[in-house]
Design a protein around this motif. Sequence first.
Motif, short mmCIF file in Angstrom:
data_model
loop_
_atom_site.label_atom_id
_atom_site.label_comp_id
_atom_site.label_asym_id
_atom_site.label_seq_id
_atom_site.Cartn_x
_atom_site.Cartn_y
_atom_site.Cartn_z
N VAL A 63 30.03 22.47 70.93
CA VAL A 63 28.82 22.31 70.11
C VAL A 63 28.47 20.83 69.96
O VAL A 63 27.31 20.42 70.08
CB VAL A 63 29.03 22.97 68.73
CG1 VAL A 63 27.87 22.62 67.80
CG2 VAL A 63 29.14 24.48 68.88
N ILE A 64 29.50 19.99 69.71
CA ILE A 64 29.26 18.55 69.54
C ILE A 64 28.70 17.96 70.84
O ILE A 64 27.74 17.18 70.84
CB ILE A 64 30.57 17.85 69.13
CG1 ILE A 64 30.98 18.31 67.73
CG2 ILE A 64 30.42 16.33 69.18
CD1 ILE A 64 32.37 17.88 67.33
N LYS A 65 29.33 18.36 71.99
CA LYS A 65 28.87 17.85 73.28
C LYS A 65 27.42 18.24 73.53
O LYS A 65 26.59 17.44 74.00
CB LYS A 65 29.77 18.38 74.39
CG LYS A 65 29.36 17.92 75.80
CD LYS A 65 30.26 18.55 76.85
CE LYS A 65 29.80 18.13 78.27
NZ LYS A 65 30.62 18.76 79.31
N SER A 66 27.08 19.49 73.18
CA SER A 66 25.71 19.98 73.39
C SER A 66 24.71 19.16 72.58
O SER A 66 23.64 18.78 73.07
CB SER A 66 25.64 21.45 73.01
OG SER A 66 24.32 21.92 73.13
N LYS A 67 25.07 18.86 71.33
CA LYS A 67 24.18 18.06 70.48
C LYS A 67 23.98 16.66 71.05
O LYS A 67 22.87 16.11 71.02
CB LYS A 67 24.74 17.98 69.06
CG LYS A 67 24.56 19.27 68.26
CD LYS A 67 25.05 19.10 66.83
CE LYS A 67 24.85 20.36 66.03
NZ LYS A 67 25.30 20.18 64.63
N ILE A 68 25.09 16.06 71.55
CA ILE A 68 24.99 14.71 72.12
C ILE A 68 24.07 14.71 73.35
O ILE A 68 23.21 13.82 73.52
CB ILE A 68 26.39 14.17 72.48
CG1 ILE A 68 27.20 13.95 71.19
CG2 ILE A 68 26.28 12.88 73.27
CD1 ILE A 68 28.66 13.60 71.44
N GLY B 176 24.20 15.25 61.15
CA GLY B 176 25.28 16.15 60.71
C GLY B 176 26.49 16.11 61.61
O GLY B 176 27.43 16.90 61.43
N MET B 177 26.47 15.19 62.60
CA MET B 177 27.56 15.15 63.57
C MET B 177 28.92 14.83 62.91
O MET B 177 29.95 15.34 63.32
CB MET B 177 27.25 14.09 64.63
CG MET B 177 28.27 14.08 65.77
SD MET B 177 28.12 15.55 66.80
CE MET B 177 26.56 15.15 67.60
N ASP B 178 28.89 13.98 61.87
CA ASP B 178 30.16 13.59 61.23
C ASP B 178 30.85 14.80 60.60
O ASP B 178 32.07 14.91 60.59
CB ASP B 178 29.94 12.51 60.17
CG ASP B 178 28.92 12.95 59.12
OD1 ASP B 178 28.98 12.40 58.01
OD2 ASP B 178 28.08 13.83 59.44
N ASN B 179 30.07 15.78 60.07
CA ASN B 179 30.66 17.00 59.50
C ASN B 179 31.33 17.84 60.59
O ASN B 179 32.42 18.40 60.41
CB ASN B 179 29.60 17.84 58.80
CG ASN B 179 29.08 17.16 57.54
OD1 ASN B 179 29.83 16.42 56.89
ND2 ASN B 179 27.84 17.42 57.18
#
Length: 635
Positions: free
Chosen positions: A460-465, A478-481
Amino acid sequence: MDSLKKTIRQSTYYDSSAVFINGQRAIKIAKRLNDPDEEALIYQYYGNFYYFSYNLKKSKLNYSKSIEIAQKNRNGKLVNSTKIRLAFVLLDTDLLAAEKEFKNLLKEALKNQYTENTIEIYNGLGNLYDSRLMKDEALKYYLKGLRLAEKKGKKYHIAMMLNNIGLVKFNNNQVKEAEKDFKDGLKIIEGMDEFRLSLNLNNNLGLVSKSLKQYKQSINYYKNTLINAKKLGFPLGRGVAFLNLSDSYLNNKEYKVAINYADSALSILQTFEQWEYVGMAYLIKATIYRKLNNTKSAKAYTDTLFQLLSFHPSSNLEKTAHQELSSIFEQEGNYKLAFYHNNRFHTISDSLLEIANKDNIAQLQVIYGKEKVETELESEKNKNTLLSKENELKQTKVNAIIIISIFVLLITVGLIYIRHVRLTRKQQQEFTSKLISNIDQERSRISKDLHDDIGQSLSVIKSKINMFTSGKINDISGMDNDVGDVIDQTRSISHALHPSFIQKLGLERSLVSLTENTQSKTGLICSLDIDEAKNLELLNPESQTQVYRIIQECINNTLKHAEATALKISITQHENEFIVKYQDNGIGISDVNKSIDGIGLQIIQERAMNIKGKVQIISGKGKGYTLILTFTQLD
């Protein structure tokens, strides 16, 4: 004679002189008529009077006198009847002895068809099991008594049993069913001048109505309770009735009437030094004045209550007083003090709950322990009788038996040794196989955790980046959460693999956290007692880790297999020796030796050996599970 007996039975607590003056007249008539049964009955009435006056010593003396006279006249029914009353006296001091006596008397009453006596015994056994929190067993005996009373048309006994059955239902939150039983009982004894039973039924109906928030109806029932208490000449009953009326009027928002009844209760209860009830009256008055927005008077009554508690402590009253003060300060807008007293309320509540749990466990241990001792003594007695008879027959064969025994013993020892070696090798192979299987299962579980939790979160994090880089989204605040969640998941898996937090928090705090988490997640009541182990934190990290893992494995076994409702962990220290004791109240295991074959228990044995400790397992089918670990390792 009949007139005198009726007068004695209906004499009030205030009229004790009438009981004994009329009793002596009745005894003289009985002697003149040469009727010892009537004389014995009068002494039974004396015993009843002292029993309900809480003078158990004099009660037992008069019951014994009644039995002595009835036995001389061979009146088995009257002897049985009076012994039943002695068994009720025994209920206050020794439950197991009372149970044994009731059951012996029941056999005699059933054999001789003593109907009223049988019903009284069923009632006594119901009371006994009710006090031991064995509600199903209590209800069984109450229903037996009810059916017999209905069959024989014994109205008083029908109402008595309905009252007891209603109480069991009420305590089980079957309020409507309990209300019906109480009302039916009250209707049956209407016009029978049974003031004591009428008082109990009306009081119980008052409790039912109050729980249903039918406060006007509860007021009517408590007024009937007051009437019966006056007829009995029972001052404490009057004081409690005033207290209940005050509380019901408070709930019905009739505050001035509630104050009057609270004052009436105080005037009686203070005279008889009933400080628990006195404290309740102060609390009711404090609540009334708070409801009237007179917080000054409300605080004055709580202050008076705290002064009373300094001389006559009561944790329950102290808890409720803090709750009332919290409400008073909240009403005044003083939220700081309101929070303080609310916190004190919850602290005392938690402490009382913990004490109650320990007391229940202790009570069960006492009951179980005593039963076990009595069973063992009886078994030992029978065994000694058999041995003494056998020894007479075996005296001439002693020499031959010794020689054969030695020969058999040598062969047996040899066979046992060979079998032990083979069994040990087999167990080692099985343990190795099971351990490898467990390791593979654990690796599979960790792999799934990494793939399902951490892997998915990282995807999910990779997709957002990628979306942010390509301009599809403009905000990744919201990435830090998300990253924090991955860190927490990683930390959770790490702690499961190796409890490193023990080195940071220490063994004691780690065990506190473990038991609290277990209790909150599973509902299993957990008790931890390590106050006596003063040098616990001086243990080296290896010992602390192994102790923690052993307890963790025990808890897992309890949750998986024991069907338990509570467990207790204690760590004590005697000189340089530490004793870790783990107990649960589950179904236990029928064969302790076979239980050691389980992989979990074998791992426990291995962990204990790592710290040069010894493990003892005490269990039996239906008798819970106890593990005792002893070791002496210090830095």
